[in-house]
Design an enzyme around this catalytic site. Sequence first.
Site, mmCIF file in Angstrom:
data_model
loop_
_atom_site.group_PDB
_atom_site.id
_atom_site.type_symbol
_atom_site.label_atom_id
_atom_site.label_comp_id
_atom_site.label_asym_id
_atom_site.label_seq_id
_atom_site.Cartn_x
_atom_site.Cartn_y
_atom_site.Cartn_z
ATOM 1 N N HIS A 1 0.813 -1.215 0.000
ATOM 2 C CA HIS A 1 0.000 0.000 0.000
ATOM 3 C C HIS A 1 0.844 1.262 0.000
ATOM 4 C CE1 HIS A 1 -3.551 -2.561 1.634
ATOM 5 N NE2 HIS A 1 -3.440 -2.615 0.321
ATOM 6 N N HIS B 1 -7.445 -8.058 -8.295
ATOM 7 C CA HIS B 1 -7.807 -8.985 -7.215
ATOM 8 C C HIS B 1 -8.139 -8.140 -5.987
ATOM 9 C CE1 HIS B 1 -5.414 -11.434 -10.005
ATOM 10 N NE2 HIS B 1 -6.010 -12.498 -9.506
ATOM 11 N N SER C 1 -6.836 -2.080 -1.089
ATOM 12 C CA SER C 1 -6.356 -1.287 -2.216
ATOM 13 C C SER C 1 -7.470 -0.523 -2.933
ATOM 14 C CB SER C 1 -5.575 -2.176 -3.187
ATOM 15 O OG SER C 1 -6.288 -3.346 -3.525
ATOM 16 N N GLU D 1 -13.272 -8.888 -8.469
ATOM 17 C CA GLU D 1 -13.225 -9.887 -7.411
ATOM 18 C C GLU D 1 -14.047 -11.091 -7.849
ATOM 19 O OE1 GLU D 1 -12.524 -12.311 -4.652
ATOM 20 O OE2 GLU D 1 -11.450 -10.393 -4.645
ATOM 21 N N ASP E 1 -13.067 -12.678 -13.126
ATOM 22 C CA ASP E 1 -11.637 -12.959 -13.058
ATOM 23 C C ASP E 1 -10.845 -11.719 -13.488
ATOM 24 O OD1 ASP E 1 -9.366 -15.132 -13.071
ATOM 25 O OD2 ASP E 1 -9.150 -14.008 -14.938
ATOM 26 N N GLY E 2 -9.867 -11.337 -12.689
ATOM 27 C CA GLY E 2 -9.117 -10.127 -12.963
ATOM 28 C C GLY E 2 -8.268 -10.196 -14.211
ATOM 29 N N ASP F 1 -2.557 -8.425 -7.608
ATOM 30 C CA ASP F 1 -2.280 -8.870 -6.234
ATOM 31 C C ASP F 1 -3.032 -10.170 -5.969
ATOM 32 O OD1 ASP F 1 -1.808 -9.046 -3.500
ATOM 33 O OD2 ASP F 1 -3.414 -7.643 -3.003
#
Length: 285
Positions: A18, A41, A99, A117, A142-143, A168
């Site tokens: 972060h 993610h 995030s 997500e 799905d990212g 991530d």
Amino acid sequence: MNYRHAFHAGNHADVLKHIVLLATCDALTAKPAPVFALDTHAGRGLYALDGNSAQRTGEAEGGIGRLLAEAPKHPLVARYLSAIRACRATHGQASYPGSPWLLAHALREDDRIATCELLPEEAAQLKSNFADEPRVAVHARDGYEAMKALLPPRIGTTRFNRGLVLIDPPYEAQLEEFDRIIGAIRDALTRWPQACYLVWYPIKRRRSLQPFFRRVATLPVKGALLAELMVHPDDSPLRMNGSGMVVLNPPWQLNQSIGGVLPALRDVLGEAGASSRIEWLAEPR
């Protein structure tokens, strides 16, 4: 996939991730052109450190808890803790921002954020947490697939030439995850080559990461920066000894600001044998 970030929110890995994320956002927003951010993610975006999940592991005490109690005097630490306090002023003193919340905090009114997500329960909570935030779009998908669908970013008549992608993942199968990351970034670079790509990764044994680093160095980018924070000695494959961030196409002078904060984080968060490093996997050009 069974991973839930609520068990690990606010730990030493979150602190590193972060701080680097906020430093990158601040560098991008130093110029007036609008910015687009994609969080592949995202989790639920906001966590309660007094909840059962966080209390069960106690990891936040060795991360944000320790940093709040003994904050080193560095501008990036001050920036990060300012964001934490802003989150807690709105959501309570036990809250911790993920995030997506930090992106919403750091970016401007004309910037846009897309979050992804895959887990239905987490995605529903993410959507609820940002129901009143029009800048933040929530995608229950799905990212990596979203990188193909959403890049290059265009919303209405606005084309976003500047921005970042944060990757991530949970790393439940680490080698397979690295394959997906490299493939997704290589594809994304063909469509949005000027973006900044940030990849977080866990460290159990650092030498096992060398194949990933070699592949990163072959990507067609204008620089690949590595930053690592080890809070334990690099001697056990059974625990996460530390974590790192790879930043592709990093903003100007990000290496200097991150390089300055890493030793301070090591001294506050690490035990005997802790270490940090910053280096170029691919020199800037």
